[in-house]
Design a protein around this motif. Structure first.
Motif, short mmCIF file in Angstrom:
data_model
loop_
_atom_site.label_atom_id
_atom_site.label_comp_id
_atom_site.label_asym_id
_atom_site.label_seq_id
_atom_site.Cartn_x
_atom_site.Cartn_y
_atom_site.Cartn_z
N MET A 23 0.23 55.12 20.35
CA MET A 23 -1.18 55.15 20.80
C MET A 23 -1.53 56.21 21.01
O MET A 23 -0.79 57.02 21.53
CB MET A 23 -1.56 54.03 21.82
CG MET A 23 -0.86 52.65 21.54
SD MET A 23 -1.66 52.32 19.87
CE MET A 23 -3.58 52.47 20.51
N CYS A 24 -2.93 57.03 21.42
CA CYS A 24 -2.55 58.32 21.70
C CYS A 24 -2.36 58.28 23.79
O CYS A 24 -2.12 56.81 24.04
CB CYS A 24 -4.13 58.75 21.72
SG CYS A 24 -5.15 58.47 20.49
N CYS A 27 -4.64 57.04 26.60
CA CYS A 27 -5.44 55.70 26.36
C CYS A 27 -5.69 54.89 27.78
O CYS A 27 -4.65 53.75 28.12
CB CYS A 27 -5.14 54.71 24.89
SG CYS A 27 -5.73 53.33 24.74
N CYS A 52 -9.01 49.50 17.66
CA CYS A 52 -7.38 50.72 18.39
C CYS A 52 -5.82 49.96 18.18
O CYS A 52 -4.95 50.39 17.87
CB CYS A 52 -7.37 51.58 19.12
SG CYS A 52 -8.54 52.95 18.92
N ASN A 138 -14.40 51.19 24.51
CA ASN A 138 -13.99 52.82 24.79
C ASN A 138 -15.57 53.75 23.93
O ASN A 138 -15.20 55.02 23.59
CB ASN A 138 -12.63 53.94 23.94
CG ASN A 138 -13.20 53.19 22.62
OD1 ASN A 138 -14.11 52.91 22.26
ND2 ASN A 138 -12.22 54.11 21.74
N GLY A 142 -13.68 53.66 17.80
CA GLY A 142 -12.43 55.02 18.07
C GLY A 142 -11.57 54.91 16.87
O GLY A 142 -10.96 55.54 16.16
N CYS A 223 -11.17 57.42 26.85
CA CYS A 223 -10.54 57.64 25.32
C CYS A 223 -10.73 58.90 24.90
O CYS A 223 -11.29 59.59 25.24
CB CYS A 223 -11.56 56.79 24.41
SG CYS A 223 -10.96 57.05 22.81
N PRO A 224 -9.33 59.35 25.67
CA PRO A 224 -8.98 61.03 25.59
C PRO A 224 -9.48 61.45 24.04
O PRO A 224 -10.05 62.90 23.97
CB PRO A 224 -7.36 61.59 26.44
CG PRO A 224 -7.08 60.21 26.79
CD PRO A 224 -8.34 58.89 26.06
N THR A 225 -9.51 60.97 23.71
CA THR A 225 -9.28 61.13 22.19
C THR A 225 -10.68 61.33 21.20
O THR A 225 -11.12 62.61 21.02
CB THR A 225 -8.71 61.02 20.64
OG1 THR A 225 -7.48 60.56 21.38
CG2 THR A 225 -8.14 61.47 19.07
#
Ligand code: SF4
Length: 326
Positions: A23-24, A27, A52, A138, A142, A223-225
């Motif tokens: 995962m990112c 997250c 996600c 999020n 995502g 959600c950083p992305t």
């Protein structure tokens, strides 16, 4: 009920989610799942709606120590019903000892929870299905590129609601109130949680486990992305969302609502918005005062209502008019 979770010292040490999942980094949804699983223990079967966190499982590997089933977006609660029924039948026939019963957990993003799977979760709540329903919210789709979902808040830029000349503030609609949609079904237990407020989360899961029937949790999942912030800031953003009043922490037992964390003085929402690229257009190249004030006023309205209904004297929402004349 006396809680066993008084401080972080009681944080369960057993792990059910191995490191190294695909995962990112940072997250928020993963952090919540890890804590949630710790609170529930190992006898869990996860029914994962498309989203996600279905990417946790890349066949033949899995970071989860519990059982897991993947379903389409719309049908996770139906999958949970099938598993619950099978467990109950096996126990009734004496083919599964009571001690080996499993907690059935639907794991879903906001796309399935607020939009595509709303019908099947409504049906499951109505049928009184004994399950946990965990939403990692999020506020967009995502895993498909951050498109707007029913959870997207006003002012957020997503790939389908970018700021334009017509809509300079980005998304011009409002986030659905899933808490209230579910509360209208009168489930035994319903709560909002956040990865920054671990003891609050553990206590809520503990309280919920005392009820048979639908137990629903909506977690803010930075959600950083998609939101555009450094992965090291996930917990900081989650805490700011609570302190600014954007993400109220509350629970409802058979419909009766109680806020579990009440900020004494709300921080300005701007502190939360400024840290995320999805709101960057509100500040540059020109500051969109009207949109920022609108977001603040909605938060103020919410907390003034909470003060009136729950009798909290301590909440002092930001008075924008006063702030601007300072
Ligand atoms: S896109 Fe966001 S919610 Fe999805 S895995 Fe990455 S950080 Fe988590």
């Amino acid at each position: 009920m006396e809680t066993r979770f008084k401080t972080l010292r009681e944080f369960p040490l057993d792990e059910y989610l191995s490191p190294g999942a695909t995962m990112c980094a940072g997250c928020g949804g993963m952090i919540v799942l890890r804590i949630f699983h710790k609170a529930l223990g190992g006898n869990v079967v996860i029914v994962n709606a498309a989203g996600c966190l279905t990417l946790l499982q890349v066949y033949p590997y899995t970071p989860l120590k519990s059982s897991w089933m993947y379903t389409a977006f719309a049908s996770a609660p139906a999958g949970a019903q099938g598993i619950r029924d099978a467990l109950d039948i096996l126990m009734e026939k004496g083919k599964l000892p009571q001690g080996e019963d499993l907690k059935v957990v639907v794991l879903t993003g906001d796309g399935a929870a607020y939009d595509i799977g709303l019908q099947s979760s409504s049906g499951a709540i109505e049928r009184g299905l004994d399950f946990y329903y965990l939403v990692y919210d999020n506020e967009a789709y995502g895993n498909t590129g951050f498109q707007r979902s029913g959870a997207t808040p006003f002012g957020s830029s997503t790939t389908t609601t970018p700021p334009t000349n017509l809509n300079p503030a980005g998304y011009s609609g409002m986030k659905k109130d899933l808490f209230e949609i579910w509360r209208s079904h009168n489930p035994p237990y319903l709560a909002t949680i956040a990865p920054s407020h671990v003891v609050d989360m553990l206590r809520k899961i503990e309280t919920a486990s005392g009820f048979r029937g639908p137990k629903l949790f909506i977690s803010l999942s930075p959600c950083p992305t998609g939101w555009g912030f450094d992965p090291s800031e996930t917990i900081k953003l989650s805490r700011l969302a609570v302190e600014c009043g954007v993400w109220p922490l509350k629970e409802a037992v058979y419909g009766k609502v109680r806020h579990t964390v009440v900020p004494k003085v709300l921080k300005p929402v701007e502190e939360y918005l400024r840290r995320q690229n999805r709101y960057a257009h509100l500040f540059t190249p020109t500051r969109q005062e009207e949109a920022i004030n609108f977001i603040q006023e909605k938060v103020n309205e919410y907390w003034l209502k909470v003060s009136a209904t729950e009798g909290h004297e301590v909440i002092k929402p930001i008075n924008l008019a006063e702030k601007q004349t300072e």
